[in-house]
Design a protein around this motif. Structure first.
Motif, mmCIF file in Angstrom:
data_model
loop_
_atom_site.group_PDB
_atom_site.id
_atom_site.type_symbol
_atom_site.label_atom_id
_atom_site.label_comp_id
_atom_site.label_asym_id
_atom_site.label_seq_id
_atom_site.Cartn_x
_atom_site.Cartn_y
_atom_site.Cartn_z
ATOM 1 N N ARG A 56 53.698 58.659 17.319
ATOM 2 C CA ARG A 56 52.617 58.693 16.330
ATOM 3 C C ARG A 56 52.086 60.099 16.047
ATOM 4 O O ARG A 56 51.152 60.271 15.287
ATOM 5 C CB ARG A 56 51.496 57.725 16.743
ATOM 6 C CG ARG A 56 51.892 56.271 16.453
ATOM 7 C CD ARG A 56 50.809 55.249 16.703
ATOM 8 N NE ARG A 56 50.626 54.981 18.117
ATOM 9 C CZ ARG A 56 49.605 55.430 18.842
ATOM 10 N NH1 ARG A 56 48.657 56.135 18.272
ATOM 11 N NH2 ARG A 56 49.523 55.165 20.116
ATOM 12 N N GLU A 89 58.665 55.935 16.236
ATOM 13 C CA GLU A 89 57.619 55.457 17.168
ATOM 14 C C GLU A 89 56.552 56.497 17.446
ATOM 15 O O GLU A 89 55.378 56.178 17.534
ATOM 16 C CB GLU A 89 58.277 55.032 18.483
ATOM 17 C CG GLU A 89 59.229 53.884 18.274
ATOM 18 C CD GLU A 89 58.952 52.700 19.158
ATOM 19 O OE1 GLU A 89 58.139 52.821 20.095
ATOM 20 O OE2 GLU A 89 59.557 51.642 18.905
ATOM 21 N N ASP A 131 54.117 61.699 11.192
ATOM 22 C CA ASP A 131 53.774 60.828 10.070
ATOM 23 C C ASP A 131 55.046 60.664 9.238
ATOM 24 O O ASP A 131 55.586 61.641 8.727
ATOM 25 C CB ASP A 131 52.639 61.471 9.259
ATOM 26 C CG ASP A 131 51.929 60.457 8.370
ATOM 27 O OD1 ASP A 131 52.556 59.433 8.018
ATOM 28 O OD2 ASP A 131 50.767 60.705 8.024
ATOM 29 N N PRO A 142 47.026 53.577 16.218
ATOM 30 C CA PRO A 142 47.924 52.422 16.030
ATOM 31 C C PRO A 142 47.432 51.618 14.832
ATOM 32 O O PRO A 142 46.234 51.448 14.662
ATOM 33 C CB PRO A 142 47.754 51.615 17.322
ATOM 34 C CG PRO A 142 46.939 52.443 18.237
ATOM 35 C CD PRO A 142 46.248 53.498 17.457
ATOM 36 N N ARG A 173 56.991 50.561 12.974
ATOM 37 C CA ARG A 173 57.192 51.939 12.540
ATOM 38 C C ARG A 173 58.662 52.333 12.630
ATOM 39 O O ARG A 173 59.361 51.948 13.558
ATOM 40 C CB ARG A 173 56.386 52.890 13.434
ATOM 41 C CG ARG A 173 54.898 52.854 13.196
ATOM 42 C CD ARG A 173 54.171 53.725 14.206
ATOM 43 N NE ARG A 173 54.580 55.130 14.158
ATOM 44 C CZ ARG A 173 54.082 56.024 13.301
ATOM 45 N NH1 ARG A 173 53.153 55.659 12.440
ATOM 46 N NH2 ARG A 173 54.499 57.265 13.314
ATOM 47 N N LEU A 210 48.350 59.730 15.138
ATOM 48 C CA LEU A 210 47.860 58.652 14.264
ATOM 49 C C LEU A 210 47.400 57.462 15.100
ATOM 50 O O LEU A 210 48.013 57.162 16.131
ATOM 51 C CB LEU A 210 48.978 58.206 13.315
ATOM 52 C CG LEU A 210 49.447 59.266 12.323
ATOM 53 C CD1 LEU A 210 50.802 58.879 11.744
ATOM 54 C CD2 LEU A 210 48.424 59.443 11.209
#
Ligand code: OGA
Ligand code: MN
Length: 308
Positions: A81, A79, A84, A70, A76, A68
């Protein structure tokens, strides 16, 4: 124990038992799972007590994972990414509340969609694992887009053949409740992408009606015609005979093929009830449209291998 596969809905979706994905499967078992994924479009693997690393490791067997971008907004909870965080929790693990960013994204997820169809390279597989579930509501529904295509009448098939659809995250998020103010940010974060409206599956060769809530317009039609066609197709696709509704149990791992299905989350008491899912998403083989033209894929099975 041999693995067992049981079909769940009339034309698609299957449940697989007899495998524990905390351990690397054998190549033979992985082949069976991947065959079922291609054949049924949605596979449900109950009783998978995976931690995030194990979920990531299994996801990577299907191909490179989507990371994903930033994003602005609150810190978040997870952390990494490549994960999800499909939950209604804040970073500290408490409930985020109905007016939060989290709740807003959950609302967007309640519209029929294919993951990352707004990217040039839209998602191949999504793998969603349930950690905490809602007792009431919170199901995830799936729709078979191959059947949706096959059941269109001849005129409609002719009308949509070769058409290109624009998919935009900003479009679906505004419909899902995000404010107009978010649009600019979302457009920058995820610029719209073009996809064929009739999409040939690159591994099965089957045609699917590649529609969904991210579709903002159909190229070559005026605004009204385009909006009417989108509505007609969005109405046709999720007819009950090609929908499977999944009622979650903790440790279900559900894997779907975004190239031949749509899905949507169902409402639940987002303000008071914890619902915690983690999604790993495998990148596709896109782009599917270049310079306004559909690239017809060469049909071949993705090599899916257990590392030596
Ligand atoms: C997703 C999604 C729906 C749900 O994770 O991609 O759309 O039921 N989820 O949480
Ligand atoms: Mn989704």
């Amino acid at each position: 124990m041999p693995i067992s596969i049981r079909q769940l809905a009339p034309s698609f979706a299957a449940e697989i038992r007899g495998v524990d994905l905390r351990h690397m499967p054998s190549q033979a078992v992985l082949d069976e799972i991947y065959d079922a994924f291609l054949e049924y479009g949605v596979i449900v693997l109950p009783g998978q007590a995976l931690d995030l690393d194990q979920q990531l490791a299994f996801g990577r067997l299907f191909g490179p994972l989507h990371v994903l971008p930033p994003m602005k907004g609150p810190k978040r909870r997870i952390e990494d990414r490549a994960i999800d965080d499909v939950s209604n929790l804040k970073a500290d693990g408490s409930l985020a509340g109905a007016n939060s960013e989290k709740a807003m994204f959950a609302l967007g997820n309640q519209l029929w969609h294919s993951d990352l169809s707004f990217c040039d390279n839209p998602a191949h597989a999504s793998m969603l694992h349930a950690t905490e579930i809602a007792e009431e509501g919170g199901e995830t529904e799936f729709c078979d887009l191959v059947s949706a295509y096959e059941t269109l009448d001849r005129e409609m098939k002719a009308k949509i053949e070769g058409k290109i659809a624009v998919h935009s995250l900003a479009h679906s998020r505004v419909r899902g409740g995000h404010s107009e103010a978010d649009v600019e940010y979302l457009l920058e974060l995820r610029p719209p992408a073009s996809q064929p409206l009739v999409r040939t599956h690159p591994e099965t060769g089957k045609k699917a009606l590649f529609i969904g809530a991210h579709v903002s317009k159909i190229e070559g039609l005026d605004e009204t015609e385009s909006a009417d066609l989108i509505d007609t197709l969005l109405d046709h696709a999720p007819q009950p005979e090609r929908v499977y509704s999944h009622r979650w149990a903790v440790n279900d791992l559900v894997i779907w093929d975004n190239r031949q299905t749509l899905h949507r989350g169902r409402p639940y008491d987002v303000d008071n009830v914890r619902r915690v899912m983690h999604r790993v998403t495998v990148d596709g083989d896109g782009p599917n449209v270049v310079d306004g033209k559909t690239i017809e894929p060469e049909i071949r099975r993705r090599p899916v291998r257990v590392p030596a």
